[in-house]
Design a protein around this motif. Structure first.
Motif, PDB file in Angstrom:
ATOM      1  N   VAL A   8       0.851  -1.185   0.000  1.00  0.00           N
ATOM      2  CA  VAL A   8       0.000   0.000   0.000  1.00  0.00           C
ATOM      3  C   VAL A   8       0.889   1.238   0.000  1.00  0.00           C
ATOM      4  CG1 VAL A   8      -1.835   1.253   1.194  1.00  0.00           C
ATOM      5  CG2 VAL A   8      -1.778  -1.247   1.268  1.00  0.00           C
ATOM      6  N   THR A   9       0.594   2.186  -0.907  1.00  0.00           N
ATOM      7  CA  THR A   9       1.374   3.411  -0.996  1.00  0.00           C
ATOM      8  C   THR A   9       0.875   4.428   0.032  1.00  0.00           C
ATOM      9  OG1 THR A   9      -0.090   4.439  -2.638  1.00  0.00           O
ATOM     10  CG2 THR A   9       1.633   2.964  -3.461  1.00  0.00           C
ATOM     11  N   SER A  10       1.552   5.585   0.064  1.00  0.00           N
ATOM     12  CA  SER A  10       1.133   6.641   0.986  1.00  0.00           C
ATOM     13  C   SER A  10      -0.234   7.191   0.632  1.00  0.00           C
ATOM     14  CB  SER A  10       2.164   7.772   0.978  1.00  0.00           C
ATOM     15  OG  SER A  10       2.278   8.341  -0.317  1.00  0.00           O
ATOM     16  N   GLU A  11      -0.683   6.959  -0.616  1.00  0.00           N
ATOM     17  CA  GLU A  11      -2.013   7.410  -1.038  1.00  0.00           C
ATOM     18  C   GLU A  11      -3.087   6.365  -0.751  1.00  0.00           C
ATOM     19  OE1 GLU A  11      -0.778   9.538  -5.171  1.00  0.00           O
ATOM     20  OE2 GLU A  11      -0.253   7.421  -4.935  1.00  0.00           O
ATOM     21  N   LYS A  12      -2.702   5.289  -0.073  1.00  0.00           N
ATOM     22  CA  LYS A  12      -3.609   4.183   0.221  1.00  0.00           C
ATOM     23  C   LYS A  12      -4.042   3.463  -1.055  1.00  0.00           C
ATOM     24  CE  LYS A  12      -3.357   5.448   4.485  1.00  0.00           C
ATOM     25  NZ  LYS A  12      -2.415   4.732   5.371  1.00  0.00           N
ATOM     26  N   LYS A  13      -3.125   3.397  -2.016  1.00  0.00           N
ATOM     27  CA  LYS A  13      -3.358   2.669  -3.255  1.00  0.00           C
ATOM     28  C   LYS A  13      -2.625   1.330  -3.198  1.00  0.00           C
ATOM     29  CE  LYS A  13      -5.554   6.139  -5.207  1.00  0.00           C
ATOM     30  NZ  LYS A  13      -6.997   6.079  -5.522  1.00  0.00           N
ATOM     31  N   ASP A  14      -3.316   0.281  -3.636  1.00  0.00           N
ATOM     32  CA  ASP A  14      -2.717  -1.053  -3.619  1.00  0.00           C
ATOM     33  C   ASP A  14      -1.855  -1.272  -4.858  1.00  0.00           C
ATOM     34  OD1 ASP A  14      -3.957  -1.579  -1.275  1.00  0.00           O
ATOM     35  OD2 ASP A  14      -5.606  -2.739  -2.133  1.00  0.00           O
TER      36      ASP A  14
ATOM     37  N   ARG B  65       7.318  -2.942   2.531  1.00  0.00           N
ATOM     38  CA  ARG B  65       6.016  -2.359   2.865  1.00  0.00           C
ATOM     39  C   ARG B  65       6.204  -0.989   3.523  1.00  0.00           C
ATOM     40  NH1 ARG B  65       4.184  -6.572   4.498  1.00  0.00           N
ATOM     41  NH2 ARG B  65       2.862  -7.097   2.712  1.00  0.00           N
TER      42      ARG B  65
ATOM     43  N   GLY C  17       5.003   2.449   1.727  1.00  0.00           N
ATOM     44  CA  GLY C  17       4.050   3.245   2.486  1.00  0.00           C
ATOM     45  C   GLY C  17       4.470   4.690   2.651  1.00  0.00           C
TER      46      GLY C  17
ATOM     47  N   THR D 191       4.426   7.846  -2.970  1.00  0.00           N
ATOM     48  CA  THR D 191       3.247   7.821  -3.837  1.00  0.00           C
ATOM     49  C   THR D 191       3.537   6.944  -5.055  1.00  0.00           C
ATOM     50  OG1 THR D 191       3.956   9.760  -5.118  1.00  0.00           O
ATOM     51  CG2 THR D 191       2.675  10.171  -3.113  1.00  0.00           C
TER      52      THR D 191
END
Length: 292
Positions: free
Chosen positions: A79-85, A127, A131, A134
């Motif tokens: 999961v990125t800092s934008e909450k994208k998987d 991870r 996290g 972006t």
């Protein structure tokens, strides 16, 4: 030497061979005796490549691969800092650094246990790095920074396994299938809308061009017909003038030619019946043919 002597010699040779510990190049060996690891001054004895002695049938040998290993596990979700998987496929280059610690932390130097533990640590480190970034940062050329940071963290976290992490590489980064499908559908819809707009604009331009060309053609045809009529009128006027001038010089001869033309058209038709007065003007030159 009797049969008994041959048997004794064979037994001695077998015992001698079984007493030799052979460690190949690229390997290390750890010996356990009666369930306890052999140590020198409290430090596990690690046998380097070469020939060594052991106690037959008592000592148990565990060979450890000292070469660089490759751990290429399955892709995992991050999961990125934008909450994208993201689905990330990576691999790790590693080797054993502390053979005693590796042997104890992996339940007797079992490679599968080592890779499971190492994969867990690497995934945790990756991870953490994903996290903090972006999607744009991950795919826009900063992947090297991510890999360097992951390698540094993995080197520290793998020390308790007796493992040295040589390299961490991200092979591929993809969106999850369900996300990719929705994104592709949205992209396809956007492209179709743009294509539809371009087609509409092209059709509009085509109609404008066609109308302009049709108007130009109509104007040119009208001008050409006007010019043709003018030329034809001038030609007819000029011909009439020439005829008038020519016939004006001898009106009698002109009248005679006109009568011959009328006779030719009348007598060459499909019908040979004519109702005319014999002494009419039409037969003037026929009636006077014998007059001199």
């Amino acid at each position: 030497m009797g049969r008994l002597g041959v048997i004794l010699v064979a037994i001695l040779i077998a015992i001698g061979l079984s007493s030799v510990l052979v460690v190949n190049e690229g390997e290390r060996a750890i010996v356990s005796r009666f369930g306890k690891i052999l140590k020198d001054d409290g430090v596990t004895r690690v046998y380097a490549p070469g020939l060594h002695l052991k106690v037959p049938a008592i000592d148990k040998i565990r060979y450890l691969d000292a070469r660089i290993q490759t751990l290429d596990g399955a892709a995992d979700r991050f999961v990125t800092s934008e909450k994208k998987d993201l689905m990330v496929d990576s691999y790790v280059k590693w080797r054993i650094k502390d053979f005693e610690k590796y042997y104890l932390s992996t339940n007797g130097g079992i490679k599968a246990n080592a890779e499971t533990l190492l994969q867990r640590k690497i995934n945790n480190d990756l991870r953490t790095e994903f996290g903090q970034r972006t999607i744009r940062e991950i795919v826009s050329g900063k992947r090297d920074e991510l890999q360097i940071a992951a390698l540094k963290n993995a080197t520290e976290s793998a020390q308790d396994l007796g493992i040295e992490v040589v390299d961490v590489r991200v092979k591929q980064i993809n969106l999850p299938d369900n996300v990719s499908s929705s994104i592709y559908q949205r992209m396809r819809a956007e492209r179709q809308a743009v294509a539809k707009e371009h087609r509409a604009q092209g059709k509009e331009q085509a109609e404008i061009i066609k109308a302009t060309i049709d108007a130009d053609v109509t104007v040119k045809i009208a001008e050409a017909e006007k010019q043709a009529l003018t030329v034809r009128g001038e030609g007819d006027a000029e011909a009439a003038k020439i005829y008038a001038d020519a016939y004006g010089k001898d009106p009698e001869f002109y009248a005679f030619l006109r009568s011959l033309e009328a006779y030719k058209k009348s007598f060459s038709g499909n019908s040979d019946v004519m109702v005319l007065e014999p002494d009419g003007e039409f037969f003037e030159y026929i009636n006077n043919a014998g007059v001199k």
